[in-house]
Write an enzyme that holds these catalytic residues in place. Structure first.
Site, mmCIF file in Angstrom:
data_model
loop_
_atom_site.group_PDB
_atom_site.id
_atom_site.type_symbol
_atom_site.label_atom_id
_atom_site.label_comp_id
_atom_site.label_asym_id
_atom_site.label_seq_id
_atom_site.Cartn_x
_atom_site.Cartn_y
_atom_site.Cartn_z
ATOM 1 N N SER A 49 0.842 -1.192 0.000
ATOM 2 C CA SER A 49 0.000 0.000 0.000
ATOM 3 C C SER A 49 0.875 1.239 0.000
ATOM 4 O O SER A 49 2.016 1.212 0.498
ATOM 5 C CB SER A 49 -0.900 0.015 1.238
ATOM 6 O OG SER A 49 -1.557 1.255 1.383
ATOM 7 N N TYR A 98 -1.913 -0.697 10.396
ATOM 8 C CA TYR A 98 -1.902 -0.999 8.967
ATOM 9 C C TYR A 98 -0.676 -0.388 8.296
ATOM 10 O O TYR A 98 0.015 -1.042 7.507
ATOM 11 C CB TYR A 98 -3.177 -0.468 8.318
ATOM 12 C CG TYR A 98 -3.293 -0.763 6.837
ATOM 13 C CD1 TYR A 98 -3.659 -2.027 6.398
ATOM 14 C CD2 TYR A 98 -3.043 0.222 5.885
ATOM 15 C CE1 TYR A 98 -3.764 -2.306 5.049
ATOM 16 C CE2 TYR A 98 -3.153 -0.048 4.533
ATOM 17 C CZ TYR A 98 -3.514 -1.319 4.116
ATOM 18 O OH TYR A 98 -3.609 -1.594 2.773
#
Length: 258
Positions: free
Chosen positions: A143, A156
């Site tokens: 990501s 995350y």
């Protein structure tokens, strides 16, 4: 031995994983569709891949558990006698403002890193012997969060930063037999954000994102899958790449609109 190339794609019931499985099936690959909880969606994705001509293995597994990872790899190799590509797509997050420190306890960190980071490593460890034999490739679905320190939550962000670092290390240590790359998407128009912050929140976030990034658009799951498929099926001289699929977010902001 099976003549068709084989891809094992974790977390492939929906979204980017499902789109990747379908695009590889359309290119003549056999695929593993893996799910943790979304059995109905996984069945639908498997049916689409079979309609595209692929032989499909549908397997439930939680990549946070090493035994599940080893079973996924063993059943894949047992079915076709080869593994040409591993796509580590399974991932989870929590959504919350940075100021809400009390919501980010150790259990949340352990679960997110267990799936996103440790799960990816466990899949690589189990699959490496077969990938070496095939001269295959690994793509980690990371990501922009891991590259820029922005994202849905601190656990995350940390998990994807670790995936990026691991990608670089593995690219060095597994060369020349195995290529290892990562894709780093920004906002993806899948159900991920709607499930995390509700549809209204997801719509607002998408509008804000598209107004802020240079290209003025978010990625679809199919956009991300196209990049993964290129790294898997082509890109013969590419390894150790962290491919930013973020509409230009990493450039620092959108130009003035005319």
């Amino acid at each position: 031995m099976n003549d068709r190339q084989v891809a094992l794609i974790t977390g492939s019931a929906t979204g980017v994983g499902a789109a990747t499985a379908l695009q590889l099936a359309q290119r003549g690959w056999n695929v593993v569709v893996n799910y943790s909880r979304s059995e109905q969606e996984a069945q639908a994705t498997a049916a689409e891949c079979r309609a595209a001509g692929a032989d499909v293995l549908l397997l439930q597994a939680d990549v946070a558990h090493d035994a599940d990872c080893r079973r996924l790899v063993a059943q894949t190799h047992g079915r076709w006698g080869r593994i040409d590509a591993l796509v580590n797509n399974a991932g989870i997050s929590v959504f919350g403002e940075d100021a809400k420190w009390d919501a980010l306890d150790a259990e949340v960190f352990h679960r997110i890193i267990g799936v996103n980071t440790i799960g990816s490593f466990q899949m690589v460890r189990a699959a490496v012997p077969h990938l070496k034999a095939a001269g295959g490739s690994i793509v980690n679905v990371s990501s922009v969060a891991g590259a820029l320190g922005i994202g849905s939550s601190i656990p995350y962000i940390a998990s994807k930063g670790a995936v990026n670092s691991m990608t670089l290390h593995l690219a060095r240590t597994l060369a020349p037999e195995i290529r290892v790359n990562a894709v780093c998407p920004g906002y993806i128009t899948s159900r991920w954000f709607a499930r995390g912050i509700g549809q209204e929140g997801a719509d607002k976030a998408l509008k804000a994102y598209e107004g802020a990034v240079p290209l003025g658009r978010a990625s679809t799951p199919e956009d991300v899958a196209e990049a993964i498929v290129w790294l898997v099926a082509g890109a013969r001289t590419v390894t150790g790449e962290l491919l930013m699929l973020d509409g230009g977010t990493h450039l620092g902001g959108a130009p003035k609109r005319r």
